[in-house]
Every structure is written in C-alpha cells, then in structure tokens.
Design an enzyme around this catalytic site. Sequence first.
Site, PDB file in Angstrom:
ATOM      1  N   ASN A  16     -19.394  -7.419 -42.214  1.00 27.50           N
ATOM      2  CA  ASN A  16     -20.090  -6.575 -43.169  1.00 27.50           C
ATOM      3  C   ASN A  16     -21.586  -6.628 -42.853  1.00 27.50           C
ATOM      4  OD1 ASN A  16     -21.552  -5.904 -45.678  1.00 27.50           O
ATOM      5  ND2 ASN A  16     -19.498  -5.732 -46.554  1.00 27.50           N
ATOM      6  N   HIS A  60     -18.829  -1.762 -43.334  1.00 30.91           N
ATOM      7  CA  HIS A  60     -17.974  -2.841 -43.811  1.00 30.91           C
ATOM      8  C   HIS A  60     -17.428  -3.577 -42.590  1.00 30.91           C
ATOM      9  CE1 HIS A  60     -17.010  -1.172 -48.079  1.00 30.91           C
ATOM     10  NE2 HIS A  60     -18.262  -0.922 -47.725  1.00 30.91           N
ATOM     11  N   GLU A 102     -14.377  -4.159 -41.543  1.00 31.71           N
ATOM     12  CA  GLU A 102     -13.313  -3.457 -40.830  1.00 31.71           C
ATOM     13  C   GLU A 102     -13.858  -2.281 -40.023  1.00 31.71           C
ATOM     14  OE1 GLU A 102     -11.526  -5.240 -44.606  1.00 31.71           O
ATOM     15  OE2 GLU A 102     -13.388  -4.229 -44.049  1.00 31.71           O
ATOM     16  N   SER A 105      -9.010  -8.709 -48.594  1.00 33.61           N
ATOM     17  CA  SER A 105      -8.225  -7.496 -48.795  1.00 33.61           C
ATOM     18  C   SER A 105      -9.126  -6.275 -48.614  1.00 33.61           C
ATOM     19  CB  SER A 105      -7.628  -7.512 -50.210  1.00 33.61           C
ATOM     20  OG  SER A 105      -6.931  -6.320 -50.470  1.00 33.61           O
ATOM     21  N   CYS A 131     -11.025  -2.871 -48.952  1.00 25.49           N
ATOM     22  CA  CYS A 131     -11.355  -1.952 -50.048  1.00 25.49           C
ATOM     23  C   CYS A 131     -10.681  -0.607 -49.772  1.00 25.49           C
ATOM     24  CB  CYS A 131     -12.877  -1.807 -50.142  1.00 25.49           C
ATOM     25  SG  CYS A 131     -13.591  -0.899 -48.749  1.00 25.49           S
ATOM     26  N   CYS A 142     -11.918   1.030 -46.488  1.00 25.62           N
ATOM     27  CA  CYS A 142     -11.342   0.440 -45.270  1.00 25.62           C
ATOM     28  C   CYS A 142      -9.836   0.634 -45.220  1.00 25.62           C
ATOM     29  CB  CYS A 142     -11.729  -1.031 -45.175  1.00 25.62           C
ATOM     30  SG  CYS A 142     -13.522  -1.232 -44.970  1.00 25.62           S
ATOM     31  N   ASP A 170     -21.672  -4.217 -53.288  1.00 28.90           N
ATOM     32  CA  ASP A 170     -20.724  -4.026 -52.196  1.00 28.90           C
ATOM     33  C   ASP A 170     -19.423  -3.409 -52.683  1.00 28.90           C
ATOM     34  OD1 ASP A 170     -20.165  -4.488 -49.299  1.00 28.90           O
ATOM     35  OD2 ASP A 170     -18.534  -5.697 -50.123  1.00 28.90           O
TER      36      ASP A 170
END
Length: 141
Positions: free
Chosen positions: A37, A48, A50, A73, A75, A78, A138
């Site tokens: 991130n 982010h 990912e 996990s 968001c 993503c 975020d």
Amino acid sequence: MLTVALDEARAGLAEGGIPIGAALFTRDGTLLGSGHNRRVQEDDASVHAETDAFRKAGRRRDYPECVMVTTLSPCWYCSGLVRQFNIGAVVIGEATNFHGGHDWLEELGVEIVLLNDETCTTLLQDFIATHPELWHEDIGL
C-alpha cells in the site's frame, strides 16, 4: 508466499505508509510481482497493495493460473481487480481487522485461502491503534 507479502507490508510501514502487502505468483510459486500500500507515500488513493503487486507483475494472459497473496482481505476495489482479470486464487493473511470482498470472490468461483495469520493481524492492529485517521481514510470511513 505470505512471507513476500509480509515483507512488503513491513516495507510500507517503514516508509510511513499503511502496512498491507501483496504479491502475485504463478500456481507453481514463481513470483511475478510484489508491492505494498503506497497511498500515503505517493499521495495516490489507488495504490493499494494488490494493485501495486499487479502492476509490477506486468502484462499476462494467464491470470486464472495466478495466485494473489495479500496480508489483508482485499477491499472491494482490489476484489474487483481480481474479478476483472479472473485471477484464480487469493491467499489472505487475515480478515480480522477488515473483512473485504473475499466472500463475493469465493461465490464467483475464485479459490480463497484464509490463513488467519497472527503476524498479519498484529501488524495491522498495532498500526490501526496508533494511526486510526490513516486507517479510516484507507478504508473510506
């Protein structure tokens, strides 16, 4: 694989950012790209973990054969990336601090592996306790 994502999360924290890391691998374990991130560091809400890992992996034609590994996990943003490019599996370090879109991805046929890793949980939990304003920004609160 999770070690790569955790190293990225720690690198983000060391840079003054949010400690979430990710990496994209082939199913045989070949690392394609990793990232973390960088919303704070790059003043860019779209970076982010990912998406950073995905961008660094370069163009591919075999996303269904890929595994996204992330410390948290994913968001909805993503999760949408995983869905859009039909990434075949997501390995998640933890979903205690934030439960994103992985249930939806699983319903769509994406293989989901939730590790409930204590190191991932504690790293982000400690960050949230000391930087709640960045965390709320975020996740869009």
